[in-house]
Design an enzyme around this catalytic site. Structure first.
Site, mmCIF file in Angstrom:
data_model
loop_
_atom_site.group_PDB
_atom_site.id
_atom_site.type_symbol
_atom_site.label_atom_id
_atom_site.label_comp_id
_atom_site.label_asym_id
_atom_site.label_seq_id
_atom_site.Cartn_x
_atom_site.Cartn_y
_atom_site.Cartn_z
ATOM 1 N N THR A 374 0.852 -1.132 -0.065
ATOM 2 C CA THR A 374 0.148 -0.022 0.015
ATOM 3 C C THR A 374 0.934 1.319 0.125
ATOM 4 O O THR A 374 2.220 1.150 0.384
ATOM 5 C CB THR A 374 -1.005 -0.076 1.228
ATOM 6 O OG1 THR A 374 -1.710 -1.319 1.468
ATOM 7 C CG2 THR A 374 -1.980 1.158 1.093
ATOM 8 N N THR A 392 -3.585 0.635 -3.496
ATOM 9 C CA THR A 392 -2.868 -0.449 -2.863
ATOM 10 C C THR A 392 -3.160 -1.608 -4.051
ATOM 11 O O THR A 392 -4.200 -1.519 -4.935
ATOM 12 C CB THR A 392 -3.362 -1.054 -1.666
ATOM 13 O OG1 THR A 392 -2.561 -2.262 -1.278
ATOM 14 C CG2 THR A 392 -4.626 -1.471 -1.712
ATOM 15 N N ASN A 394 -2.733 -4.726 -2.457
ATOM 16 C CA ASN A 394 -2.659 -5.611 -1.214
ATOM 17 C C ASN A 394 -1.273 -6.086 -0.681
ATOM 18 O O ASN A 394 -0.510 -5.195 -0.269
ATOM 19 C CB ASN A 394 -3.723 -6.694 -1.150
ATOM 20 C CG ASN A 394 -4.180 -7.329 -0.109
ATOM 21 O OD1 ASN A 394 -4.176 -6.513 0.902
ATOM 22 N ND2 ASN A 394 -4.469 -8.672 -0.118
ATOM 23 N N ASP A 416 -8.836 -9.821 1.197
ATOM 24 C CA ASP A 416 -9.379 -9.003 2.253
ATOM 25 C C ASP A 416 -10.938 -9.334 2.628
ATOM 26 O O ASP A 416 -11.475 -8.727 3.413
ATOM 27 C CB ASP A 416 -9.249 -7.503 1.694
ATOM 28 C CG ASP A 416 -8.051 -6.903 2.027
ATOM 29 O OD1 ASP A 416 -7.095 -7.400 2.820
ATOM 30 O OD2 ASP A 416 -7.743 -5.845 1.713
ATOM 31 N N SER A 445 -11.677 -2.637 3.790
ATOM 32 C CA SER A 445 -10.381 -2.305 3.866
ATOM 33 C C SER A 445 -9.974 -1.542 5.048
ATOM 34 O O SER A 445 -11.015 -1.140 5.885
ATOM 35 C CB SER A 445 -10.268 -0.966 2.734
ATOM 36 O OG SER A 445 -9.110 -0.468 2.793
ATOM 37 N N SER A 446 -8.617 -1.154 5.462
ATOM 38 C CA SER A 446 -8.285 -0.486 6.599
ATOM 39 C C SER A 446 -7.656 0.933 6.101
ATOM 40 O O SER A 446 -7.413 1.711 7.133
ATOM 41 C CB SER A 446 -6.997 -1.280 7.285
ATOM 42 O OG SER A 446 -7.690 -2.573 7.792
ATOM 43 N N GLY A 465 0.074 0.124 5.356
ATOM 44 C CA GLY A 465 0.217 -0.645 6.454
ATOM 45 C C GLY A 465 -0.872 -1.848 6.855
ATOM 46 O O GLY A 465 -0.902 -2.455 7.965
ATOM 47 N N GLY A 466 -1.586 -2.144 5.847
ATOM 48 C CA GLY A 466 -2.423 -3.363 5.869
ATOM 49 C C GLY A 466 -3.334 -3.021 7.223
ATOM 50 O O GLY A 466 -3.909 -1.918 7.558
#
Length: 569
Positions: A374, A392, A394, A416, A445-446, A465-466
């Site tokens: 990302t 991103t 992923n 995800d 998503s984050s 950063g996931g």
């Protein structure tokens, strides 16, 4: 670094009450004194500034930065992926959230990702064509340029086309990331044609040229949406997916649409926060955490108790993320309740000020680190327009598969989804029915692109950063609230908790030994000295002093933050 700056850097999580001098008593200004851009690569930052100098606005700059990152950061993003763009129009005062998240093809049913034993097929979920959702980033670039920009796509995409064709210097992250994914990437002939063009894997200092990607981006510049989702590029994407055993349909490409959504808004102390709504989980979690923390004066707590209450807020927000959130076009979610101050007060009441609350005792593995996946960029221009964007593919290099003839590296965002309810994904995050895959659905998503604004200060902030994106942004906002400048915010040490696994993750030196011991005595498990993660990019405007500044994460040596004063365009 001067002593005062060092004290500022650790203000949040050691016992230091204040360090930033009060701003000079200058009248607040109506517009920023120029433009500021922070991104994960200096070439992308310069591409954005090139658009500002050409008479473009922040949205034109965003197209250039985004597309350039798609070329020079294939490890993190690309036009085969997706993203979120939080926009503010300086003239109208309107905020809008562009949702360019990938969508699930109809073939991607939960059963398609199970092996013969009924367990999650991790290889299919993260590698190759089955792991890829329908890309959203090309549609976002077209939408952003046509609806909000001043310049044509042939201008804003020119830097990306040039870099793809002429090449750029490979840097250590690309070499290291390729080595870690080499076995997967070299399965696919399209990937080998790009990354093994000279017969050897990418090496730092070599020039990586991507002529097929240059042509693909040229088609977008020439034909807009149809340049990617119809015609030659679309045909090649469909053929590539079919060749490797996947199943996409032409109507799934032509039917892709960017969604304009209403951002989430809430108040934290003196700040108005504008952030990402679902299908991002970031804004909801951020609202929960900050509104829980509003019940404490963090500067007056000792280091152990400060960390403790922040971690307990993280724990509760991530639990709700897991249980409730998904694609708003498919799932009814109690977003209003989850983001209300009353709900946060109820969660806060359940926090024992001296003892950890154990997370549910469910099996889980330590969350993998997500330092390179990302990317994020932040922009402010002299008209008050601003962009906070996170994009991103992923995991590192996405699915590992480049579609032959296109240069397009496909994402692996299908991971995800909750492909098997109750089974953690590659980031150690679990999900249930709300985030199960369905045709056309967008995976949770984050990504948490955000604006924060007080009467004296404005900041644009976000990070990759996931699952750790949300806590990176949380720590950054707490840094701004404590009076840090943009670069200090970008450099803040990080720690993280995501409900399951039930442990605090921390970077080297992020939590001192005495605080670790105190946290352990409270019942916390603490993983100290993990590899640093994230790549936070932020810009801010001091309205009273009328100054701009940018902060680029020092963990990423190729990132950059630049300020372009008015009159120097």
């Amino acid at each position: 670094m001067p002593l005062r700056a060092l004290l500022c850097l650790v203000l949040l999580f050691v016992a230091v009450d204040a360090c930033a001098a009060a701003p000079a008593p200058v009248a607040r200004q109506p517009h920023p004194p120029g433009a500021a851009i922070a991104s994960g690569h200096a070439r992308a930052t310069q591409a954005g500034l090139e658009m500002i100098r050409a008479g473009g606005n922040a949205f034109d700059a965003a197209v250039a930065v985004s597309a350039t990152l798609a070329v020079v950061e294939p490890i993190s993003s690309g036009i085969g992926g997706g993203g979120f763009f939080l926009l503010h129009d300086g003239k109208t005062g309107k905020d809008v959230f562009l949702d360019a998240r990938e969508t699930a093809p109809a073939s991607a049913t939960p059963a398609a990702f199970l092996d013969e034993k009924g367990e999650l097929d991790r290889d299919r979920a993260t590698n190759g064509p089955w792991s890829a959702g329908i890309p959203g980033l090309p549609a976002a670039l077209v939408h952003l340029a046509q609806k909000y920009g001043r310049l044509p796509l042939r201008t804003t995409l020119a830097p990306a086309i040039r870099l793809a064709r002429e090449g750029f210097e490979i840097y250590p992250r690309l070499e290291k990331g390729y080595a870690s994914r080499r076995a997967v990437m070299e399965r696919y002939r399209g990937t080998r044609a790009v990354f093994l063009a000279d017969g050897t894997p990418p090496t730092t200092g070599e020039i990586l040229k991507q002529p097929e990607l240059a042509r693909t981006i040229e088609l977008i510049a020439e034909k807009g949406f149809d340049g990617f989702y119809r015609g030659d590029t679309a045909d090649k994407l469909l053929a590539a997916v079919k060749e490797e055993g996947g199943r996409w349909r032409a109507d799934e490409l032509t039917g892709y649409r960017v969604k304009e959504r209403e951002p989430l808004r809430f108040r934290y102390r003196d700040w108005d926060v504008t952030t990402a709504p679902p299908p991002s989980s970031g804004g909801v979690a951020l609202a929960e955490m900050l509104q829980m923390l509003e019940g404490w004066d963090l500067a007056k707590l000792d280091s152990a108790h400060r960390h403790h209450v922040v971690v307990e807020a993280m724990r509760r927000a991530y639990r709700d993320r897991t249980i409730y959130l998904g694609d708003p076009d498919f799932v009814k979610m109690p977003v209003r309740r989850l983001t209300s101050p009353d709900y946060a007060a109820g969660l806060r009441a359940g926090i024992n000020p001296d003892k950890a609350t154990p997370s549910a005792l469910l099996p889980g593995q330590p969350a993998p680190l997500e330092d390179d996946e990302t990317t994020h960029f932040s922009i402010i221009d002299a008209d008050g327009n601003r962009v906070s964007a996170t994009q991103t593919v992923n995991l590192l290099y996405g699915s590992g598969m480049v579609a032959p003839g296109t240069g397009v590296l496909l994402n692996n965002e299908m991971d995800d989804f909750a492909l098997r309810p109750g089974t953690p994904n590659a980031f150690g995050v679990m999900g249930f029915a709300a985030n199960a895959p369905e045709a056309g659905k967008r995976m949770l998503s984050s990504m948490t692109p955000s604006f924060i604004e007080s009467k004296d200060r404005l900041a644009v902030i976000g990070a990759p950063g996931g699952s750790r994106i949300i806590t990176e942004v949380l720590v950054g906002i707490l840094g701004y609230d404590a009076g840090l400048d943009a670069q200090q915010v970008a450099a803040l040490p990080r720690f993280h908790h995501q409900w399951l696994p039930d442990a605090i993750s921390s970077e080297p030196g992020a939590i001192d030994a005495a605080t670790v011991s105190a946290l352990q005595a409270m019942g916390h498990a603490v993983n100290v000295a993990e590899t640093p993660w994230g790549n936070l990019q932020t810009v801010s405007w001091d309205k009273r002093a009328n100054t701009l500044e940018g902060g680029s994460d020092p963990r990423n040596p190729v990132g950059s933050a630049e300020v372009l004063p008015s009159g120097s365009h």
